[in-house]
Design an enzyme around this catalytic site. Structure first.
Site, PDB file in Angstrom:
ATOM      1  N   TYR A  24     -25.158 -30.360 -17.993  1.00 50.07           N
ATOM      2  CA  TYR A  24     -24.164 -30.404 -16.915  1.00 50.07           C
ATOM      3  C   TYR A  24     -23.687 -31.829 -16.597  1.00 50.07           C
ATOM      4  CZ  TYR A  24     -24.847 -25.451 -16.034  1.00 50.07           C
ATOM      5  OH  TYR A  24     -24.883 -24.084 -16.175  1.00 50.07           O
TER       6      TYR A  24
ATOM      7  N   ARG B   9     -15.964 -15.620  -9.784  1.00 48.79           N
ATOM      8  CA  ARG B   9     -16.263 -16.798 -10.624  1.00 48.79           C
ATOM      9  C   ARG B   9     -15.011 -17.279 -11.350  1.00 48.79           C
ATOM     10  NH1 ARG B   9     -20.720 -17.062 -15.555  1.00 48.79           N
ATOM     11  NH2 ARG B   9     -20.006 -19.028 -16.469  1.00 48.79           N
TER      12      ARG B   9
ATOM     13  N   HIS C  24     -29.113 -28.648 -12.132  1.00 52.09           N
ATOM     14  CA  HIS C  24     -27.929 -28.990 -12.928  1.00 52.09           C
ATOM     15  C   HIS C  24     -27.562 -30.470 -12.807  1.00 52.09           C
ATOM     16  CE1 HIS C  24     -26.522 -24.528 -13.398  1.00 52.09           C
ATOM     17  NE2 HIS C  24     -27.775 -24.716 -13.720  1.00 52.09           N
TER      18      HIS C  24
ATOM     19  N   ASN D 138     -27.161 -18.904  -8.385  1.00 54.14           N
ATOM     20  CA  ASN D 138     -26.518 -20.212  -8.340  1.00 54.14           C
ATOM     21  C   ASN D 138     -25.603 -20.346  -7.132  1.00 54.14           C
ATOM     22  OD1 ASN D 138     -27.382 -21.824 -10.551  1.00 54.14           O
ATOM     23  ND2 ASN D 138     -26.343 -20.407 -11.941  1.00 54.14           N
TER      24      ASN D 138
ATOM     25  N   CYS E  31     -34.253 -22.638 -12.733  1.00 54.68           N
ATOM     26  CA  CYS E  31     -33.157 -22.762 -13.683  1.00 54.68           C
ATOM     27  C   CYS E  31     -33.768 -22.770 -15.082  1.00 54.68           C
ATOM     28  CB  CYS E  31     -32.409 -24.066 -13.427  1.00 54.68           C
ATOM     29  SG  CYS E  31     -31.094 -24.365 -14.624  1.00 54.68           S
TER      30      CYS E  31
HETATM   31  P1  NAD Z   1     -23.752 -10.471 -12.439  1.00 49.33           P
HETATM   32  O1  NAD Z   1     -22.326 -10.644 -12.159  1.00 49.33           O
HETATM   33  O2  NAD Z   1     -24.159  -9.534 -13.513  1.00 49.33           O
HETATM   34  O3  NAD Z   1     -24.472 -10.063 -11.079  1.00 49.33           O
HETATM   35  C1  NAD Z   1     -25.739  -9.447 -11.040  1.00 49.33           C
HETATM   36  C2  NAD Z   1     -25.718  -8.305 -10.051  1.00 49.33           C
HETATM   37  O4  NAD Z   1     -25.601  -8.788  -8.720  1.00 49.33           O
HETATM   38  C3  NAD Z   1     -24.540  -7.338 -10.237  1.00 49.33           C
HETATM   39  O5  NAD Z   1     -25.009  -6.082 -10.685  1.00 49.33           O
HETATM   40  C4  NAD Z   1     -23.908  -7.271  -8.860  1.00 49.33           C
HETATM   41  O6  NAD Z   1     -23.469  -5.973  -8.498  1.00 49.33           O
HETATM   42  C5  NAD Z   1     -25.030  -7.749  -7.977  1.00 49.33           C
HETATM   43  N1  NAD Z   1     -24.667  -8.199  -6.634  1.00 49.33           N
HETATM   44  C6  NAD Z   1     -23.529  -8.771  -6.202  1.00 49.33           C
HETATM   45  N2  NAD Z   1     -23.620  -9.024  -4.886  1.00 49.33           N
HETATM   46  C7  NAD Z   1     -24.854  -8.608  -4.482  1.00 49.33           C
HETATM   47  C8  NAD Z   1     -25.537  -8.602  -3.237  1.00 49.33           C
HETATM   48  N3  NAD Z   1     -24.968  -9.060  -2.125  1.00 49.33           N
HETATM   49  N4  NAD Z   1     -26.786  -8.085  -3.214  1.00 49.33           N
HETATM   50  C9  NAD Z   1     -27.377  -7.587  -4.326  1.00 49.33           C
HETATM   51  N5  NAD Z   1     -26.770  -7.579  -5.522  1.00 49.33           N
HETATM   52  C10 NAD Z   1     -25.524  -8.077  -5.587  1.00 49.33           C
HETATM   53  O7  NAD Z   1     -24.355 -11.916 -12.638  1.00 49.33           O
HETATM   54  P2  NAD Z   1     -25.282 -12.584 -13.751  1.00 49.33           P
HETATM   55  O8  NAD Z   1     -24.401 -13.199 -14.744  1.00 49.33           O
HETATM   56  O9  NAD Z   1     -26.349 -11.681 -14.170  1.00 49.33           O
HETATM   57  O10 NAD Z   1     -25.893 -13.750 -12.886  1.00 49.33           O
HETATM   58  C11 NAD Z   1     -26.565 -13.465 -11.680  1.00 49.33           C
HETATM   59  C12 NAD Z   1     -26.840 -14.727 -10.916  1.00 49.33           C
HETATM   60  O11 NAD Z   1     -27.812 -15.511 -11.558  1.00 49.33           O
HETATM   61  C13 NAD Z   1     -25.617 -15.618 -10.747  1.00 49.33           C
HETATM   62  O12 NAD Z   1     -25.639 -16.187  -9.461  1.00 49.33           O
HETATM   63  C14 NAD Z   1     -25.813 -16.663 -11.814  1.00 49.33           C
HETATM   64  O13 NAD Z   1     -25.155 -17.850 -11.509  1.00 49.33           O
HETATM   65  C15 NAD Z   1     -27.298 -16.802 -11.795  1.00 49.33           C
HETATM   66  N6  NAD Z   1     -27.945 -17.324 -13.001  1.00 49.33           N
HETATM   67  C16 NAD Z   1     -28.744 -18.384 -12.809  1.00 49.33           C
HETATM   68  C17 NAD Z   1     -29.443 -18.935 -13.845  1.00 49.33           C
HETATM   69  C18 NAD Z   1     -30.241 -20.160 -13.545  1.00 49.33           C
HETATM   70  O14 NAD Z   1     -30.461 -20.961 -14.423  1.00 49.33           O
HETATM   71  N7  NAD Z   1     -30.640 -20.370 -12.287  1.00 49.33           N
HETATM   72  C19 NAD Z   1     -29.361 -18.377 -15.129  1.00 49.33           C
HETATM   73  C20 NAD Z   1     -28.554 -17.248 -15.302  1.00 49.33           C
HETATM   74  C21 NAD Z   1     -27.860 -16.724 -14.221  1.00 49.33           C
HETATM   75  C1  G6P Z   2     -27.122 -21.832 -17.753  1.00 50.75           C
HETATM   76  C2  G6P Z   2     -27.463 -22.224 -16.350  1.00 50.75           C
HETATM   77  C3  G6P Z   2     -27.312 -21.096 -15.407  1.00 50.75           C
HETATM   78  C4  G6P Z   2     -25.936 -20.490 -15.540  1.00 50.75           C
HETATM   79  C5  G6P Z   2     -25.706 -20.027 -16.956  1.00 50.75           C
HETATM   80  C6  G6P Z   2     -24.288 -19.565 -17.156  1.00 50.75           C
HETATM   81  O1  G6P Z   2     -28.161 -21.142 -18.288  1.00 50.75           O
HETATM   82  O2  G6P Z   2     -28.724 -22.775 -16.208  1.00 50.75           O
HETATM   83  O3  G6P Z   2     -27.552 -21.565 -14.117  1.00 50.75           O
HETATM   84  O4  G6P Z   2     -25.801 -19.419 -14.665  1.00 50.75           O
HETATM   85  O5  G6P Z   2     -25.967 -21.021 -17.865  1.00 50.75           O
HETATM   86  O6  G6P Z   2     -24.224 -18.777 -18.286  1.00 50.75           O
HETATM   87  P1  G6P Z   2     -22.965 -17.847 -18.540  1.00 50.75           P
HETATM   88  O7  G6P Z   2     -23.271 -17.164 -19.813  1.00 50.75           O
HETATM   89  O8  G6P Z   2     -22.875 -16.912 -17.362  1.00 50.75           O
HETATM   90  O9  G6P Z   2     -21.772 -18.723 -18.612  1.00 50.75           O
HETATM   91 MN    MN Z   3     -29.181 -23.094 -14.089  1.00 51.77          MN
END
Ligand code: NAD
Ligand code: G6P
Ligand code: MN
Ligand code: MN
Length: 434
Positions: free
Chosen positions: A254, A93, A199, A147, A169
């Site tokens: 966004y 990232r 977004h 995402n 989301c």
């Molecule tokens: P993170 O970096 O903590 O990742 C979560 C876990 O995924 C880690 O423990 C990592 O080891 C694991 N991982 C990596 N590759 C993998 C694979 N191929 N299979 C299984 N596990 C795997 O990330 P985070 O900050 O917790 O965010 C996780 C995801 O959720 C990201 O893609 C982020 O963008 C998304 N997110 C989306 C929203 C939303 O609004 N849709 C909100 C928050 C986070």
């Molecule tokens: C928002 C969005 C998520 C995104 C997150 C990032 O909640 O909806 O899609 O992953 O923010 O938050 P962070 O704390 O990882 O910057």
């Molecule tokens: Mn989102």
């Protein structure tokens, strides 16, 4: 009881999900929660998993928490599969955020070149998961948070036969909660008509107790109260008063990248120098969080998690699961196949829109069409997501270059090629298809 699987179980957000299931246990009986991760995430998985077990024990509930690196074992017979993983972790990232900045382009995890590359890394993995679900849990619902959630949903709809798919989301529910807070009323009294893309979603109308108060909210924003349309991870530089009045609908946080590109870019560049990019800030927050999570006396979600952007994400997931399970027919905002709900977006494309949530899934509520001033941008982002998804599946260089160039945040074909080439190299390890 239900079998729930969370892929990317080592996420620092997982305790929020566990809290969501504990809160709802009386009507949503989760029998097993499987947290799945990969070898690189094993330590995080163990720390989060042990906290999850303490939370469930403290609540005195018979939810069994399983920690595993064996995805197929976890998927066997699942009812709901929640995906929340990050291919390449926060280091990838940080590259998504930094490389575009060197070319004077917005560096962001879900928008512009960063969003494209997060998609290129993620889509092959999600399609593998879909393939496994076809045989191991063909009746399960896939609820994707990973995402870029819009592009990922688009890819699943086009390249997998799975139909029980919803992208989620936290932004729409977050906007509803913030508008309620701004008016100091209970969130249940607020309703917002959301439509657009992930977004790239707009609040077309805001209601309080069924009364349309959109004009009032627009006035408050124009007067400088942006509290209803903020997110923790996005800097708030205010909005041009007369623009918000002219727009007349609620932008999401966004939209700043598109309508305030210059200012946002300058701000990103300054932040990158001073504190590091968002990924670097989040790395520190995460390290602190995991230190807390290790404490054997901790059995709840710590307040520090609120520094992350994903507020209410578990409410979004748990409410969706609850309404599918109980056929509640309430309205939630979900990424699903358009099916004509937004006239100017293809029928078979993913949109983020209010849906009636039934036992047979989310049914999008038709809005007619988006207002002309924003319609073109939304269509352009949809084209970008489609071309990007195709590039992710085929590994075709020219398709990826097209996706990069047509993105509205990328100024030219030559800038696109330079950024693409540098990012392909930097992310090589996680792009086996190229
Ligand atoms: P993170 O970096 O903590 O990742 C979560 C876990 O995924 C880690 O423990 C990592 O080891 C694991 N991982 C990596 N590759 C993998 C694979 N191929 N299979 C299984 N596990 C795997 O990330 P985070 O900050 O917790 O965010 C996780 C995801 O959720 C990201 O893609 C982020 O963008 C998304 N997110 C989306 C929203 C939303 O609004 N849709 C909100 C928050 C986070
Ligand atoms: C928002 C969005 C998520 C995104 C997150 C990032 O909640 O909806 O899609 O992953 O923010 O938050 P962070 O704390 O990882 O910057
Ligand atoms: Mn989102
Ligand atoms: Mn462009």
């Amino acid at each position: 009881g239900l079998k729930i699987v969370a892929i990317g179980g080592g996420s620092s957000y997982t305790p929020e999900l566990v809290e969501g299931f504990i809160k709802r246990y009386d009507h949503l009986p989760v029998r097993e929660l499987w947290l799945v991760d990969i070898p690189e995430g094993k330590e995080k998985l163990n720390i989060v998993g042990n906290l999850a077990k303490r939370m469930v024990n403290k609540a005195g509930l018979p939810i069994r928490i399983h920690l595993t690196l064996d995805r197929q074992q976890a998927l066997q017979g699942a009812d709901f599969v929640i995906t929340q993983f990050r291919v390449g972790g926060l280091r990838a990232r940080a590259l998504d955020e930094k490389i575009p900045l060197r070319y004077g382009v917005i560096g962001q995890e879900t928008n512009g070149p960063g969003g494209l590359f997060k998609g290129l890394r993620t889509i092959p993995v999600i399609l593998d998961i879909c393939k496994e679900m076809e045989t191991l849990c063909p009746d399960a619902w896939l609820i994707n948070f990973t995402n870029p959630a819009g592009m990922v949903t688009e890819a699943i709809l086009r390249y997998s036969p799975l139909t029980k798919v919803a992208g989620l989301c936290n932004i729409p529910v977050g906007m509803k909660m913030s508008v309620a807070q701004m008016l100091q009323v209970e969130p249940e009294r607020i309703h917002i008509d959301f439509a657009g893309l992930n977004h790239m979603v707009f609040g077309l109308n805001v209601y309080l107790d069924g009364q349309n108060i959109t004009g009032q909210i627009i006035d408050r924003i124009a007067q400088g109260d942006t509290s209803g349309i903020r997110a923790k991870n996005i800097i708030d530089l205010g909005w041009e008063k007369e623009f918000i009045k002219a727009l007349g609908i609620l932008p999401c946080p966004y939209h700043r990248y598109y309508f305030q590109t210059e200012k946002m870019l300058a701000e990103e560049q300054e932040q990158a120098r001073k504190t590091g990019t968002r990924a670097e800030v989040v790395q520190k927050v995460e390290a602190e969080l995991f230190e807390k999570y290790k404490d054997p006396k901790l059995a709840a979600k710590p307040p520090e998690l609120e520094q992350r952007g994903g507020a209410y994400y578990s409410d979004a997931a748990c409410n969706l699961i609850d309404s599918i399970y109980h056929d509640r027919k309430d309205i939630q905002t979900v990424n699903v196949k358009n099916q004509g709900a937004i006239a100017s977006i293809p029928h078979d494309s993913a949109v983020e829109i209010n849906c009636v949530i039934t036992a047979s899934g989310p049914k999008p509520i038709a809005i007619g069409d988006l207002p002309i001033p924003v319609r073109g941008l939304v269509q352009q982002i949809k084209s970008f997501e489609r071309v990007a998804a195709e590039a992710a599946v085929t590994g075709n260089y020219h398709t990826a270059l097209l996706a990069m160039t047509i993105n509205p945040l990328v100024p030219s074909d030559s800038a696109a090629k330079k950024i693409l080439d540098e990012m392909l190299k930097a992310h090589q390890k996680y792009l086996p298809q190229f």
